[in-house]
Scaffold this active site. Structure first.
Site, short mmCIF file in Angstrom:
data_model
loop_
_atom_site.label_atom_id
_atom_site.label_comp_id
_atom_site.label_asym_id
_atom_site.label_seq_id
_atom_site.Cartn_x
_atom_site.Cartn_y
_atom_site.Cartn_z
N SER A 93 0.76 -1.20 0.10
CA SER A 93 0.04 0.26 -0.08
C SER A 93 0.88 1.32 0.08
O SER A 93 0.21 2.36 -0.04
CB SER A 93 -0.96 -0.14 1.15
OG SER A 93 -1.90 -0.86 1.06
N LYS A 96 0.07 3.83 -2.84
CA LYS A 96 -1.04 4.55 -2.65
C LYS A 96 -0.56 5.80 -2.52
O LYS A 96 -1.47 6.85 -2.97
CB LYS A 96 -1.90 4.16 -1.38
CG LYS A 96 -2.68 2.80 -1.70
CD LYS A 96 -3.66 2.69 -0.36
CE LYS A 96 -4.67 1.46 -0.64
NZ LYS A 96 -3.88 0.14 0.19
N SER A 153 -5.76 3.26 5.05
CA SER A 153 -5.08 2.57 3.76
C SER A 153 -6.21 1.49 3.16
O SER A 153 -5.77 0.25 2.64
CB SER A 153 -4.06 1.57 4.40
OG SER A 153 -3.39 1.15 3.21
N LYS A 274 3.01 6.49 5.29
CA LYS A 274 2.10 5.40 4.59
C LYS A 274 2.54 4.10 5.05
O LYS A 274 3.69 3.74 4.59
CB LYS A 274 2.12 5.57 3.10
CG LYS A 274 1.19 4.94 2.37
CD LYS A 274 -0.46 5.14 2.55
CE LYS A 274 -1.34 4.01 2.48
NZ LYS A 274 -1.41 3.12 3.44
#
Length: 336
Positions: A93, A96, A153, A274
């Site tokens: 992720s 992202k 997320s 993140k």
């Protein structure tokens, strides 16, 4: 004269005690000087040991248990630590971040607005992994999806955003890769979908972009985070949030960043950025923290547990801030 001759040592014997006293005083002074010298030597040795320990911590980088890692200074981009930083790996992720950048670009350009409604497709509702728990036909504002994407997320939010902005995830992925080249990411980084999931997890969805796998380098991940923070600094107001309420579902989404102050691995100065996890990627984390006028960005990829990605990040951050502090103090001594 006779008395003197008969007692030749009388005069000298009476002068002996003062000499002994003088010798004792000199001996005592010498002992005190030696004692002070030994104490000074011990203090000097103690200071040298402390300095050696401090310099070792600052100069010698930590051992990081990760497949790759990097630490950079956010303002200058200067690399403070690198370990296999150019090795392409699945980022999960963390990819992202590019999805986030395209949303920010779209809103800043006026093509889209934060309050516009986004309809949820079958694919968005069914995508596996972390998510809101969407149902096909529901609608959410772009702001809600964006915050769910960052804070929790959410994979379903990533897909819904991609389809909304570009009509399909396939078209969105083309934009992701084009933007990567524009901001100077290397050819080793390739985006395959909006969520960072492995292609196998999306194979049952005809609408999904499933050509190849998403791969990134730690260096590119750090540079992407730096680009976003420099161009969109207000994003830190979102990444620093620990919870996000979602009235439609009567639930509150919790952060995946356990280094935010108040979380299990809380770190002073951390305000993003993140996380990522898949079985193929392992546990990954791109983090940022600011202290003493310095902002650092770190990346660890391929750690073995959710805790380890944060403990290894802590090592990098501590090393970076101690190093910056040493240099700042040295400059202060030299030029002030």
């Amino acid at each position: 004269m006779e008395s003197v001759a008969k007692h030749p040592y009388k005069t000298s014997s009476t002068s002996e005690p003062p000499r002994q006293e003088t010798n004792r005083r000199q001996s005592n002074r010498a002992k005190r000087r030696n004692g002070r010298a030994r104490l000074s030597l011990l203090l000097l040795l103690f200071v040298v040991i402390l300095m050696a320990v401090y310099i070792t911590r600052v100069i010698i980088p930590p051992s990081i248990k990760a497949s790759s890692a990097i630490l950079i200074h956010a303002e200058t981009g200067r690399v403070l630590y690198a370990q296999h930083a150019d090795l392409p790996l699945p980022p999960a992720s963390m990819s992202k971040m590019m999805t986030e950048l395209l949303v920010l670009d779209a809103v800043r350009s006026g093509q889209h607005a934060w309050d516009e409604e986004v309809s949820i497709s079958r694919y968005a509702a069914g995508v596996p992994g972390s998510g809101i728990g969407m149902v096909e036909g529901e609608s959410y504002t772009l702001t809600q999806l964006f915050q769910a994407l960052i804070i929790h997320s959410a994979n379903d939010a990533a897909v819904a955003i991609a389809e909304h902005l570009k009509g399909s995830e396939t078209q969105f992925v083309k934009e992701m890769n084009a933007r990567a080249k524009e901001i100077g990411l290397s050819d080793r980084t390739v985006f395959a979908n909006a969520s960072g999931l492995p292609a196998a997890d999306l194979a049952s969805f005809a609408e999904a972009a499933t050509e190849g796998e998403t791969i990134m380098t730690a260096r590119d991940s750090a540079m992407l985070a730096r680009w976003i923070m420099n161009k969109h600094p207000d994003l830190l107001e979102v990444t620093s949030q620990r919870d996000f309420p979602l009235p439609q579902k009567d639930l509150t989404l919790h952060t995946t960043n356990l280094m935010l102050p108040g979380e299990a691995h809380g770190y002073v100065g951390n305000d993003g950025f993140k996380t990522g996890y898949t079985s193929s990627a392992g546990y990954c984390f791109t983090g940022t923290a600011a202290r003493g006028g310095n902002r650092l960005i770190s990346v660890v990829m391929g750690t073995e547990s959710t805790d380890q990605r944060f403990t290894e990040t802590r090592k990098l951050m501590n090393y970076g801030f101690e190093r910056q502090g040493m240099f700042s103090n040295l400059l202060s001594l030299l030029f002030n």
